[in-house]
Design an enzyme around this catalytic site. Structure first.
Site, short mmCIF file in Angstrom:
data_model
loop_
_atom_site.label_atom_id
_atom_site.label_comp_id
_atom_site.label_asym_id
_atom_site.label_seq_id
_atom_site.Cartn_x
_atom_site.Cartn_y
_atom_site.Cartn_z
N GLY A 93 -14.90 8.01 5.01
CA GLY A 93 -14.13 8.79 4.04
C GLY A 93 -12.67 8.41 3.96
N CYS B 99 0.83 -1.21 0.00
CA CYS B 99 0.00 0.00 0.00
C CYS B 99 0.88 1.27 0.00
CB CYS B 99 -0.98 -0.01 1.17
SG CYS B 99 -0.42 0.79 2.67
N HIS C 218 1.58 -2.66 8.76
CA HIS C 218 0.33 -2.41 8.04
C HIS C 218 -0.87 -2.86 8.87
CE1 HIS C 218 -2.30 -1.70 4.58
NE2 HIS C 218 -3.01 -2.68 5.13
N ASN D 91 -10.15 8.55 9.77
CA ASN D 91 -11.28 8.16 8.95
C ASN D 91 -11.28 6.64 8.80
OD1 ASN D 91 -11.99 10.88 8.51
ND2 ASN D 91 -10.51 11.04 6.84
N HIS E 283 -4.83 11.89 11.31
CA HIS E 283 -4.58 13.25 10.88
C HIS E 283 -4.38 14.10 12.14
CE1 HIS E 283 -6.21 12.68 6.68
NE2 HIS E 283 -6.87 11.71 7.28
N HIS F 212 -4.11 5.65 9.72
CA HIS F 212 -3.41 6.92 9.88
C HIS F 212 -4.27 7.89 10.68
CE1 HIS F 212 -5.64 7.07 6.08
NE2 HIS F 212 -5.82 8.36 6.29
N CYS G 235 2.74 1.97 3.22
CA CYS G 235 3.84 1.01 3.42
C CYS G 235 5.03 1.42 2.56
CB CYS G 235 3.38 -0.41 3.09
SG CYS G 235 2.42 -1.19 4.40
N HIS H 9 -4.45 2.21 5.09
CA HIS H 9 -3.40 1.94 6.08
C HIS H 9 -3.68 2.93 7.22
CE1 HIS H 9 1.14 1.12 6.91
NE2 HIS H 9 0.71 1.90 7.90
P1 AMP Z 1 -7.85 9.63 4.32
O1 AMP Z 1 -8.80 10.29 3.36
O2 AMP Z 1 -8.24 9.77 5.75
O3 AMP Z 1 -7.54 8.21 3.91
O4 AMP Z 1 -6.50 10.46 4.22
C1 AMP Z 1 -5.50 10.21 3.28
C2 AMP Z 1 -4.58 11.40 3.32
O5 AMP Z 1 -3.36 11.03 2.71
C3 AMP Z 1 -5.10 12.62 2.57
O6 AMP Z 1 -5.19 13.73 3.47
C4 AMP Z 1 -4.05 12.84 1.48
O7 AMP Z 1 -3.81 14.21 1.22
C5 AMP Z 1 -2.83 12.15 2.07
N1 AMP Z 1 -1.84 11.66 1.11
C6 AMP Z 1 -2.06 10.92 0.01
N2 AMP Z 1 -0.90 10.62 -0.59
C7 AMP Z 1 0.09 11.18 0.16
C8 AMP Z 1 1.51 11.21 0.06
N3 AMP Z 1 2.18 10.62 -0.95
N4 AMP Z 1 2.21 11.91 0.99
C9 AMP Z 1 1.56 12.53 2.00
N5 AMP Z 1 0.23 12.51 2.16
C10 AMP Z 1 -0.51 11.86 1.24
ZN ZN Z 2 0.28 -0.32 4.37
#
Ligand code: AMP
Ligand code: ZN
Length: 118
Positions: free
Chosen positions: A88, A2, A44, A82, A97, A95, A5, A93
């Site tokens: 959303g 992913c 992961h 999320n 915010h 995370h 990862c 993976h």
């Molecule tokens: P979510 O919608 O909660 O899955 O958040 C995914 C977040 O990943 C979004 O805020 C994107 O702007 C962020 N994102 C996607 N690709 C990258 C990347 N390569 N580096 C840093 N942030 C990213």
């Molecule tokens: Zn991952």
């Protein structure tokens, strides 16, 4: 593998703020606040819904360290994760915010009738 990862493995570059053996914090590529950091476990895990309590306990401490590192611990910040389609979640993976650097807005998250759900 992913997207996050690949970021853990440094196959995709990221702007790292803090890292230890288990977690990584880096700037969101599309910031929605003056400070918008993503905190992820290096292992992961699909989402919060699959995260065990031991991981979450350590992740909480790491998030607090990240907030201190970027100087928002005192001024305040918001932590969001999320989960799944309705939550959303775009990257599968786990995370968190971490948002701050200014007074954040708060509002309705859906126009759907809440009474219709239960
Ligand atoms: P979510 O919608 O909660 O899955 O958040 C995914 C977040 O990943 C979004 O805020 C994107 O702007 C962020 N994102 C996607 N690709 C990258 C990347 N390569 N580096 C840093 N942030 C990213
Ligand atoms: Zn991952």
């Amino acid at each position: 593998m992913c997207l996050f990862c690949k970021i853990v493995n440094k196959e995709i570059p990221s702007n790292i703020i803090l890292e230890n053996d288990e977690f990584l914090a880096f700037h969101d590529i599309n910031p929605k606040a003056p400070i918008h950091i993503l905190v992820i476990p290096k292992v992961h895990v699909n989402s919060f819904n699959e995260a065990d309590s031991e991981l979450m306990a350590k992740m909480s401490n790491f998030i607090q360290k990240v907030a201190s590192e970027v100087n928002i611990a005192k001024s305040g910040y918001r932590v969001i994760t999320n989960i799944g389609v309705n939550g959303g979640q775009e990257v599968g993976h786990l995370h968190f915010h971490v948002l701050g650097g200014a007074k954040l807005h708060w509002g309705h998250f859906s126009d759907a009738d809440p009474k219709g759900h239960f």
